[in-house]
Design an enzyme around this catalytic site. Structure first.
Site, PDB file in Angstrom:
ATOM      1  N   HIS A   1       0.858  -1.180   0.000  1.00  0.00           N
ATOM      2  CA  HIS A   1       0.000   0.000   0.000  1.00  0.00           C
ATOM      3  C   HIS A   1       0.899   1.237   0.000  1.00  0.00           C
ATOM      4  CE1 HIS A   1      -3.770  -2.081   0.449  1.00  0.00           C
ATOM      5  NE2 HIS A   1      -3.391  -2.689   1.564  1.00  0.00           N
TER       6      HIS A   1
ATOM      7  N   CYS B   1      -0.491   2.459  -4.253  1.00  0.00           N
ATOM      8  CA  CYS B   1      -1.263   3.675  -4.481  1.00  0.00           C
ATOM      9  C   CYS B   1      -0.411   4.892  -4.130  1.00  0.00           C
ATOM     10  CB  CYS B   1      -2.531   3.678  -3.633  1.00  0.00           C
ATOM     11  SG  CYS B   1      -3.747   2.449  -4.133  1.00  0.00           S
TER      12      CYS B   1
END
Length: 472
Positions: free
Chosen positions: A354, A397
């Site tokens: 992430h 991301c």
């Protein structure tokens, strides 16, 4: 009567596409004209009439259902667990390829076949299995001639070429260790054997390439494109593609799309002459249960598998770190930078996690700036990698906001170390030189990942590495 009811129940449980798949798998034992088979009962009747299926010998049905992954159905109807061996490995391989190819892959394949098959056979409603049958009907493909199939698969989905290589390895005969079944000069019949990959072909394969030994059985080379690994000298880019001519075109006819005097633009070179290609470190963060704000990263194992195969194939020593906390990521990178890379050509680091603006997350929710990931490997901190390519691929991301620029030559007073007389400016390079940073998204946008198939970025990266590896 009991067996007839069993066949009826199985037919009711199968979808139309599954019936077509079974008919395709039975092509070799029932003959190639199976277009009239529109139902499971029709297929089962033909199998019974020709002696391949009976109450005493139902094992072919078990084999067929196992191939199309309806194993539970075999248990539900109490079929014997032992399958027959009537379906050839070649036919199974074609079916498995059809299951792996996406709708977009099929469109690309039809486009590549426009000079080989009639337009009517390339319409939108024509399935992959129907394409295979038409190629066989036109004598473009058979069990011992997979040349065109290899090229098609290598262009539309190179990762699947391993399935063809596995079949060819099964077909290999010990008396002919260096000849393919197709008989083409100079090709290897066992591409899956350790440290062996397809070599250059003869005149038919002009522009196809020879590849160096690889520590992996993963093969994306051979006929997939005329782009090769120039890993024994210098790395440069040269694009030449080739497809075998259709049957109605002379092999001696020069391709009109390739002028005889082509000026290839060389975009610069890095020496690739060391004993080792280098290290490829994969940091794969899946389990985020320690962080309340993030879910586990389903599908990331598929990304790891792809990256491991491709970079091992490219000659890298692959190391994997799983579920690293923020500080553990930095520790792993610093340890890697502390090694002597003098005998390596380059370095690759892939981070799957992430992320937020300019950073990635450890599994504990702590962030690590992307700049911090790169810093241990700059020219000041890792002298053995100075002047060598350092490739970073980040699948994560990124948040909103603008990325800060990085100055390659920092400003400083006249008496700073940068301007020291200890070395001439012409002999120096910026400490941040030779970095490539590949991101799965741009600032202000999220990055997408399929829960089963992994991320689009890593899949595309691996496919393009296999297809577009530079050629000497």
């Amino acid at each position: 009567m009991h067996f007839q009811k069993l066949l009826f129940d199985i037919g009711k449980a199968l979808s139309g596409d599954e019936v077509k798949a079974l008919a395709f798998l039975c092509t070799d034992i029932l003959g190639r004209n199976l277009s009239s088979v529109e139902s499971a009962s029709g297929l089962f009747s033909r199998l019974r009439d020709q002696g391949f299926l009976s109450a005493e010998q139902p094992h072919l049905l078990t084999e067929l259902l196992i191939i199309i992954q309806r194993v539970r159905l075999t248990r539900d109807v109490d079929l014997p667990a032992e399958p027959s061996s009537l379906i050839s490995p070649y036919r199974k391989m074609l079916y498995n390829l059809s299951e792996e190819l996406t709708a977009d892959d099929l469109k690309d394949m039809k486009f590549l076949l426009h000079s080989y098959l009639p337009r009517r056979k390339l319409e939108e409603n024509v399935s992959t299995l129907e394409i295979w049958l038409e190629m066989e009907h036109k004598d473009l493909m058979n069990e011992h001639n997979l040349h065109l199939l290899e090229i098609l698969i290598s262009k539309v989905c190179p990762m699947l070429k391993d399935k063809i290589n596995q079949l060819k390895a099964q077909q290999e005969t010990p008396t002919s260790p260096a000849t393919q079944e197709s008989g083409r000069q100079g090709s290897l019949s066992a591409p899956n054997a350790p440290n062996q990959v397809p070599q250059s072909l003869g005149a038919e394969g002009a522009g196809l390439f020879e590849m160096p030994d690889s520590p992996s059985g993963f093969n994306g080379g051979g006929d997939c494109a005329a782009l090769s690994l120039g890993l024994s000298g210098h790395l440069k880019i040269e694009v030449v593609e080739t497809m075998p001519p259709p049957k109605n075109m002379s092999c001696s006819e020069p391709p009109t799309s390739q002028p005889s005097d082509t000026n290839t633009e060389v975009l610069g070179t890095y020496p690739m002459t060391s004993a080792k290609r280098g290290i490829c470190l994969i940091v794969n963060n899946f389990d985020f249960t320690k962080s309340k704000n993030y879910q586990n990263r389903e599908g990331t194992m598929k990304d790891e598998e792809r990256l491991h195969k491709v970079f091992a194939w490219l000659g890298f020593e692959v190391e994997v770190k799983h579920d690293c906390e923020g500080e553990q990521m930095l520790t792993a990178l610093r340890e890697l930078a502390s090694r002597n890379h003098g005998q390596a050509d380059c370095l690759v680091c892939c981070v799957l996690s992430h992320g937020d603006e300019g950073c990635v997350y450890g599994v504990d929710g702590h962030t690590v700036a992307i700049k911090e990931l790169k810093e241990p490997f700059n020219g000041l901190n890792c002298a053995s990698l100075a002047g060598k390519p350092k490739l970073f691929f980040i699948q994560a991301c990124q948040g909103t906001g603008e990325q800060k620029a990085v100055n390659v030559v920092p400003d400083g007073p006249e008496d700073s170390a940068v301007c020291s007389d200890a070395f001439k400016a012409s002999d120096a390079i910026p400490s941040e030189a030779d970095f490539l940073l590949g991101m799965s998204t741009v600032p202000s946008f999220v990055s997408y990942r399929h829960r089963k198939n992994g991320s689009w970025f890593i899949e595309s990266l691996c496919q393009n590495l296999v297809q577009m590896v530079p050629k000497l």
